[in-house]
Design an enzyme around this catalytic site. Structure first.
Site, PDB file in Angstrom:
ATOM      1  N   GLY A  43       6.803   4.921  -1.602  1.00  0.00           N
ATOM      2  CA  GLY A  43       6.111   5.543  -0.478  1.00  0.00           C
ATOM      3  C   GLY A  43       6.828   6.702   0.191  1.00  0.00           C
ATOM      4  O   GLY A  43       6.185   7.622   0.687  1.00  0.00           O
ATOM      5  N   GLU A  97      12.261   5.878   5.181  1.00  0.00           N
ATOM      6  CA  GLU A  97      11.151   4.985   4.833  1.00  0.00           C
ATOM      7  C   GLU A  97       9.823   5.644   5.175  1.00  0.00           C
ATOM      8  O   GLU A  97       9.752   6.518   6.042  1.00  0.00           O
ATOM      9  CB  GLU A  97      11.351   3.659   5.600  1.00  0.00           C
ATOM     10  CG  GLU A  97      10.294   2.605   5.421  1.00  0.00           C
ATOM     11  CD  GLU A  97      10.077   2.113   3.993  1.00  0.00           C
ATOM     12  OE1 GLU A  97       9.804   2.951   3.123  1.00  0.00           O
ATOM     13  OE2 GLU A  97      10.134   0.893   3.771  1.00  0.00           O
ATOM     14  N   ASP A  98       8.769   5.211   4.504  1.00  0.00           N
ATOM     15  CA  ASP A  98       7.442   5.759   4.808  1.00  0.00           C
ATOM     16  C   ASP A  98       6.871   5.187   6.102  1.00  0.00           C
ATOM     17  O   ASP A  98       6.447   5.909   6.990  1.00  0.00           O
ATOM     18  CB  ASP A  98       6.458   5.560   3.637  1.00  0.00           C
ATOM     19  CG  ASP A  98       6.362   4.114   3.157  1.00  0.00           C
ATOM     20  OD1 ASP A  98       7.093   3.228   3.663  1.00  0.00           O
ATOM     21  OD2 ASP A  98       5.548   3.857   2.246  1.00  0.00           O
ATOM     22  N   ASP A 101       6.305  -1.648   9.358  1.00  0.00           N
ATOM     23  CA  ASP A 101       5.159  -2.462   9.749  1.00  0.00           C
ATOM     24  C   ASP A 101       5.699  -3.734  10.420  1.00  0.00           C
ATOM     25  O   ASP A 101       6.066  -3.694  11.591  1.00  0.00           O
ATOM     26  CB  ASP A 101       4.357  -2.736   8.471  1.00  0.00           C
ATOM     27  CG  ASP A 101       3.038  -3.423   8.708  1.00  0.00           C
ATOM     28  OD1 ASP A 101       2.482  -3.290   9.804  1.00  0.00           O
ATOM     29  OD2 ASP A 101       2.545  -4.094   7.783  1.00  0.00           O
ATOM     30  N   PHE A 150      -4.634   0.424   8.349  1.00  0.00           N
ATOM     31  CA  PHE A 150      -4.009   0.640   7.045  1.00  0.00           C
ATOM     32  C   PHE A 150      -4.199   2.103   6.672  1.00  0.00           C
ATOM     33  O   PHE A 150      -5.315   2.604   6.579  1.00  0.00           O
ATOM     34  CB  PHE A 150      -4.613  -0.269   5.974  1.00  0.00           C
ATOM     35  CG  PHE A 150      -3.803  -0.254   4.712  1.00  0.00           C
ATOM     36  CD1 PHE A 150      -2.692  -1.084   4.580  1.00  0.00           C
ATOM     37  CD2 PHE A 150      -4.110   0.620   3.672  1.00  0.00           C
ATOM     38  CE1 PHE A 150      -1.913  -1.053   3.424  1.00  0.00           C
ATOM     39  CE2 PHE A 150      -3.335   0.660   2.513  1.00  0.00           C
ATOM     40  CZ  PHE A 150      -2.238  -0.181   2.388  1.00  0.00           C
ATOM     41  N   ASP A 157       0.176   4.632  -0.295  1.00  0.00           N
ATOM     42  CA  ASP A 157      -0.866   4.371  -1.298  1.00  0.00           C
ATOM     43  C   ASP A 157      -1.752   3.180  -0.977  1.00  0.00           C
ATOM     44  O   ASP A 157      -1.443   2.354  -0.122  1.00  0.00           O
ATOM     45  CB  ASP A 157      -0.207   4.085  -2.649  1.00  0.00           C
ATOM     46  CG  ASP A 157       0.418   2.694  -2.682  1.00  0.00           C
ATOM     47  OD1 ASP A 157       1.142   2.351  -1.728  1.00  0.00           O
ATOM     48  OD2 ASP A 157       0.159   1.944  -3.634  1.00  0.00           O
TER      49      ASP A 157
HETATM   50  P1  5GP Z   1       7.206  -4.315   6.403  1.00  0.00           P
HETATM   51  O1  5GP Z   1       8.256  -5.120   5.733  1.00  0.00           O
HETATM   52  O2  5GP Z   1       7.710  -3.429   7.507  1.00  0.00           O
HETATM   53  O3  5GP Z   1       6.037  -5.152   6.863  1.00  0.00           O
HETATM   54  O4  5GP Z   1       6.589  -3.493   5.233  1.00  0.00           O
HETATM   55  C1  5GP Z   1       6.587  -2.186   5.160  1.00  0.00           C
HETATM   56  C2  5GP Z   1       5.970  -1.766   3.854  1.00  0.00           C
HETATM   57  O5  5GP Z   1       4.603  -2.193   3.749  1.00  0.00           O
HETATM   58  C3  5GP Z   1       5.954  -0.258   3.836  1.00  0.00           C
HETATM   59  O6  5GP Z   1       7.120   0.241   3.272  1.00  0.00           O
HETATM   60  C4  5GP Z   1       4.712   0.030   3.022  1.00  0.00           C
HETATM   61  O7  5GP Z   1       5.061   0.029   1.659  1.00  0.00           O
HETATM   62  C5  5GP Z   1       3.784  -1.142   3.315  1.00  0.00           C
HETATM   63  N1  5GP Z   1       2.822  -0.794   4.368  1.00  0.00           N
HETATM   64  C6  5GP Z   1       2.805  -1.244   5.637  1.00  0.00           C
HETATM   65  N2  5GP Z   1       1.794  -0.698   6.334  1.00  0.00           N
HETATM   66  C7  5GP Z   1       1.145   0.121   5.487  1.00  0.00           C
HETATM   67  C8  5GP Z   1       0.005   0.996   5.621  1.00  0.00           C
HETATM   68  O8  5GP Z   1      -0.648   1.128   6.672  1.00  0.00           O
HETATM   69  N3  5GP Z   1      -0.341   1.689   4.505  1.00  0.00           N
HETATM   70  C9  5GP Z   1       0.328   1.593   3.324  1.00  0.00           C
HETATM   71  N4  5GP Z   1      -0.126   2.325   2.302  1.00  0.00           N
HETATM   72  N5  5GP Z   1       1.408   0.798   3.172  1.00  0.00           N
HETATM   73  C10 5GP Z   1       1.815   0.069   4.234  1.00  0.00           C
HETATM   74 MG    MG Z   2       7.473   0.914   1.403  1.00  0.00          MG
END
Ligand code: 5GP
Ligand code: MG
Length: 174
Positions: A43, A97-98, A101, A150, A157
């Site tokens: 991402g 990081e992208d 969440d 999302f 993606d």
């Molecule tokens: P976390 O461990 O913070 O819950 O997960 C983060 C990862 O979940 C991000 O690096 C990404 O890959 C994915 N993710 C979380 N929210 C989104 C979103 O709104 N869109 C997309 N495409 N990926 C997300």
């Molecule tokens: Mg990610």
């Protein structure tokens, strides 16, 4: 079920402004130093590329691919699918990081990388969804805070698609 990506949440112009602001902060904070930038695949590949070209400090660019999952008896486990090519001991390290969440992935990654004894370890994210956080993880540099939707585009993606959008869109399933 059809996927609709017509709803633009962040325009390309807003992304460019964000890049200028975040890179200026990093250039200020790391003046006179050098950095190891770790882009988190897949991402963050576009954000990493855009960000490092705005940095005025010398950088080594490396990538990692990781995912977090819930273990049966633990709070969370980190799977490293691709590890670093460089040693980060005694280096100033910036994880790129992208999106943050729940914060689980980066909380676990930080814990792992601290064991390699970097001089410093900070996090820069393009997008932040603080409403979904289940950890106390706080990015040191945050591009744009977004609502609980999302999103796709600018590297993010849905099943491998839409990473190429220059803007960020909300996914609606119809
Ligand atoms: P976390 O461990 O913070 O819950 O997960 C983060 C990862 O979940 C991000 O690096 C990404 O890959 C994915 N993710 C979380 N929210 C989104 C979103 O709104 N869109 C997309 N495409 N990926 C997300
Ligand atoms: Mg990610």
């Amino acid at each position: 079920m059809a996927i609709n990506t017509d709803s633009v949440l962040v325009s390309h112009e807003e992304i460019v402004q964000m890049l200028d602001r975040v890179s200026a902060q990093i250039n200020h904070d790391y003046e006179g130093k050098s950095l190891v930038v770790i882009g988190i695949l897949t991402g963050a590949f576009i954000f990493t590329a855009d960000l490092v070209r705005r940095l005025e400090v010398p950088v080594i660019v490396d990538f990692m691919q990781v995912s977090s999952y819930q273990g049966e008896f633990s709070t969370g486990l980190l799977k490293i699918k691709k590890d670093l090519s460089y040693d980060i001991k005694d280096k100033d390290v910036l994880i790129v990081e992208d999106i943050v969440d729940t914060g689980r992935t980066l909380a676990l990654l930080k814990e792992q990388l601290y064991k390699r004894e970097p001089k410093s370890l900070k996090i820069c994210t393009a997008f932040d969804k603080p409403s979904r956080r289940v950890t106390d993880l706080k990015p040191d540099y945050n591009g744009i805070t977004i609502p609980d939707e999302f999103i796709v585009g600018y590297g993010l993606d849905l099943d491998g698609m839409y990473r190429d959008f220059a803007d960020v869109r909300i996914v609606r399933k119809e």
